[in-house]
Design a protein around this motif. Structure first.
Motif, PDB file in Angstrom:
ATOM      1  N   GLN A   1      -1.503   9.000   9.285  1.00 33.11           N
ATOM      2  CA  GLN A   1      -0.968   9.988   8.011  1.00 33.11           C
ATOM      3  C   GLN A   1      -2.177  10.780   7.542  1.00 33.11           C
ATOM      4  OE1 GLN A   1       1.168   8.078   5.166  1.00 33.11           O
ATOM      5  NE2 GLN A   1       1.319   9.991   3.831  1.00 33.11           N
TER       6      GLN A   1
ATOM      7  N   LEU B   1       1.145  22.584   6.762  1.00 29.69           N
ATOM      8  CA  LEU B   1       1.283  21.394   5.887  1.00 29.69           C
ATOM      9  C   LEU B   1       0.339  21.419   4.907  1.00 29.69           C
ATOM     10  CD1 LEU B   1       2.354  18.273   7.959  1.00 29.69           C
ATOM     11  CD2 LEU B   1       3.884  20.072   7.293  1.00 29.69           C
TER      12      LEU B   1
ATOM     13  N   LEU C   1      -2.515  14.505   8.815  1.00 32.46           N
ATOM     14  CA  LEU C   1      -1.630  15.439   8.430  1.00 32.46           C
ATOM     15  C   LEU C   1      -2.426  16.519   7.688  1.00 32.46           C
ATOM     16  CD1 LEU C   1       1.494  13.230   7.505  1.00 32.46           C
ATOM     17  CD2 LEU C   1       1.312  14.705   9.568  1.00 32.46           C
ATOM     18  N   SER C   2      -3.488  16.059   7.103  1.00 33.23           N
ATOM     19  CA  SER C   2      -3.992  17.115   6.330  1.00 33.23           C
ATOM     20  C   SER C   2      -4.726  18.407   7.087  1.00 33.23           C
ATOM     21  CB  SER C   2      -5.282  16.526   5.557  1.00 33.23           C
ATOM     22  OG  SER C   2      -6.402  15.851   6.520  1.00 33.23           O
TER      23      SER C   2
ATOM     24  N   GLY D   1       5.073  12.547   3.352  1.00 34.04           N
ATOM     25  CA  GLY D   1       3.888  12.385   4.591  1.00 34.04           C
ATOM     26  C   GLY D   1       4.248  11.001   5.066  1.00 34.04           C
TER      27      GLY D   1
ATOM     28  N   TRP E   1       0.066  15.854   1.851  1.00 34.98           N
ATOM     29  CA  TRP E   1       0.981  14.900   2.990  1.00 34.98           C
ATOM     30  C   TRP E   1       0.154  13.900   3.577  1.00 34.98           C
ATOM     31  CZ3 TRP E   1       5.820  16.922   5.709  1.00 34.98           C
ATOM     32  CH2 TRP E   1       6.521  17.859   4.882  1.00 34.98           C
ATOM     33  N   ALA E   2      -1.110  14.097   3.551  1.00 35.70           N
ATOM     34  CA  ALA E   2      -1.909  12.894   4.142  1.00 35.70           C
ATOM     35  C   ALA E   2      -1.970  11.531   3.357  1.00 35.70           C
ATOM     36  CB  ALA E   2      -3.454  13.270   4.219  1.00 35.70           C
TER      37      ALA E   2
END
Length: 389
Positions: free
Chosen positions: A257, A266, A260-261, A276, A270-271
């Motif tokens: 996860q 995004l 996701l950064s 996320g 979300w990280a």
């Protein structure tokens, strides 16, 4: 025609629907907002027959739309007339789980009368009535109250014009014998399956290069996740995640996860946040797309090949010629996938080899692919000529 004031109470609406239930047809239009929501917000319903017309305020406190929805979906004796009614039907489906039936769409009917594949409402009114439609209120915020009289008049005019156009159009169809040409198209439009937002099918709307089962499986899982998020929050899909980002993640999924950064499109949050986490869970649950769900190769042209593609091009040329000869929109006569299937050797289950389409086009299309028909130039014009055996 009697034009009612804006209907804002249940009793007046029920009385209107009782009267309209005895009409042979009603014309229907809606005004809605959906820029900031997943589900379209119904803001106004306009309805008319040959005697009266009204606009109904679905946002009026306590109003019961039941009689109106029953008229549209349960009464098989009344024909429901729309123009380009797909979004109107979607709204009715969202409210009732079904669609208006029987129905007549004037945009589809115009295809059989030589008025193009997607004639706009303004052009339709001008062509049939010689009236210029007032477009001043087209981009109004229909959710704001109160509505002013110009907005109401503009909205009601949509159905009063249709109520005048429909009988003229029906008469022309009867004179030309083309009414039956439209039955299949109207039934296709009315099919409730067109309007069901099934999360398991959401992936089919997203363009993605390649067709690896693993990638498409992730795409299906991600699209399902996004659909559920968007519906639950009542936000447009793109507000949750853009199609491009969805496709990128399906092709190059993050390992954890925190990655996701670094995904373009995004938020860095979300990280570590819940949404996320749900995205990563969707990826973790994804398996390869099953073989029976895989899209056909070469954009739905299985077995067409280079020579078959050339034959398909000839069929498309024949379609243009025949559509011009009988003054009908080519799309109503035949669809590209049918032409490509015919060129590839398929004969079963093709709409162009059945009924009126066979009589008007399919017979010649079959002769062309089987060598009994060819092109010729006569007096500078492209014609079809029979080939002697």
């Amino acid at each position: 025609m009697h034009i009612h004031d804006l209907i804002e109470d249940s009793a007046a609406l029920a009385n209107l629907c009782t009267r309209l239930a005895g009409s042979p047809f009603v014309c229907v239009d809606t005004e809605f907002m959906r820029e900031n929501t997943f589900w379209p917000e119904l803001c106004l319903i306009q309805i008319a027959d040959h005697k009266e017309a009204a606009a109904v305020d679905p946002l009026a406190p306590g109003i019961d739309l039941g009689p109106l929805l029953a008229l549209l979906t349960d009464n098989e004796e009344v024909l429901k007339v729309f123009h380009a009614g797909g979004q109107d039907l979607e709204i009715v489906y969202n409210l009732t789980g079904t669609t208006p039936h029987p129905l007549f769409d004037t945009q589809i009917a115009a295809m059989a009368l030589g008025q193009g594949e997607q004639i706009g409402y303004g052009n339709l009114v001008d062509a049939w009535l010689g009236v210029t439609v007032d477009k001043g209120a087209r981009f109004t915020d229909w959710s704001r109250r109160p509505l002013d009289q110009r907005q109401i008049d503009y909205a009601i005019a949509d159905v009063t014009h249709l109520a005048e156009i429909f009988p003229k159009m029906l008469n022309r169809l009867k004179k030309t014998g083309r009414g039956q040409w439209l039955d299949q198209e109207m039934e296709r439009l009315a099919d409730p399956n067109n309007y069901a937002n099934d999360p398991d099918h959401a992936w089919k709307r997203v363009r993605i290069p390649g067709r690896k089962p693993e990638v498409l499986g992730r795409l299906k899982s991600l699209a399902r996740w996004r659909e559920i998020e968007a519906q639950g929050k009542n936000l447009p899909r793109g507000r949750i995640m853009k199609d491009e980002t969805l496709a990128d993640l399906a092709g190059s999924p993050p390992k954890k996860q925190a990655d996701l950064s670094r995904v373009r499109g995004l938020s860095g949050a979300w990280a570590s946040n819940d949404i996320g986490g749900r995205l990563m869970a969707a990826l973790a649950d994804a398996g390869p797309l099953p073989p029976d769900e895989m899209p056909s190769r070469d954009d739905r042209k299985p077995g067409l090949g280079k020579e078959g593609a050339l034959v398909a091009d000839l069929l498309k040329l024949l379609l243009k010629i025949r559509a011009r000869e009988i003054d009908v929109a080519p799309k109503l006569l035949a669809r590209s996938d049918d032409l490509e299937a015919l060129a590839a050797g398929r004969r079963d289950g093709l709409a162009i080899l059945d009924g009126w389409r066979y009589d008007q086009f399919g017979h010649d299309a079959l002769d062309l692919v089987e060598g009994r028909l060819g092109f010729a130039v006569m007096n500078g014009k492209l014609k079809m000529s029979r080939i002697e055996a």
